[in-house]
Design a protein around this motif. Structure first.
Motif, short mmCIF file in Angstrom:
data_model
loop_
_atom_site.label_atom_id
_atom_site.label_comp_id
_atom_site.label_asym_id
_atom_site.label_seq_id
_atom_site.Cartn_x
_atom_site.Cartn_y
_atom_site.Cartn_z
N VAL A 108 0.87 -1.17 0.00
CA VAL A 108 0.00 0.00 0.00
C VAL A 108 0.90 1.22 0.00
CG1 VAL A 108 -1.75 1.29 1.27
CG2 VAL A 108 -1.82 -1.22 1.23
N ALA A 109 0.75 2.07 -1.02
CA ALA A 109 1.65 3.20 -1.17
C ALA A 109 0.96 4.55 -0.97
CB ALA A 109 2.30 3.16 -2.55
N GLY A 110 -0.35 4.56 -0.91
CA GLY A 110 -1.04 5.85 -0.73
C GLY A 110 -1.62 6.34 -2.04
N THR A 111 -1.40 7.60 -2.36
CA THR A 111 -2.01 8.19 -3.55
C THR A 111 -1.38 7.63 -4.81
OG1 THR A 111 -0.46 10.04 -3.58
CG2 THR A 111 -2.50 10.34 -2.33
N GLY A 112 -2.07 7.81 -5.91
CA GLY A 112 -1.55 7.33 -7.19
C GLY A 112 -2.40 7.83 -8.34
#
Length: 104
Positions: free
Chosen positions: A67-71
């Protein structure tokens, strides 16, 4: 293999094996689909994918266990539900999954 870069911001590409397309990506996709040859492979952002949704026959979605956040959205543009059916899955030892969908 022919390669195209679709961009409205890149002024030029110096690689003679790559063609810069600054105009109509939908028209390009439709012309290419009429030609004999292999498949068209689209790699790019959600804005490009959204503009070409009507011409997309297959989705190959790669999912990673991070899970990396925004994209960037997968498809950007108008709300236009389009059905695809799962045609294949491949799971890797690191937890990554590749899902293949055909137009439903």
């Amino acid at each position: 293999m022919r390669q195209y870069v679709i961009s409205s911001t890149i002024p030029e590409i110096t690689d003679p094996a790559v063609e810069l397309v600054s105009g109509d990506p939908l028209g390009l996709a439709r012309r290419l689909k009429q030609e004999d040859g292999m498949d068209i492979w689209l790699c790019g952002g959600g804005k490009l994918a959204g503009s070409l949704l009507s011409e997309i026959d297959e989705l190959v979605i790669k999912c990673y266990p991070v899970v990396a956040g925004t994209g960037v959205p997968v498809f950007d543009g108008e709300f236009s539900p389009t059905s695809f059916a799962l045609t294949g899955t491949r799971t890797f030892s690191n937890g990554a999954v590749v899902l293949t969908y055909g137009r439903g």
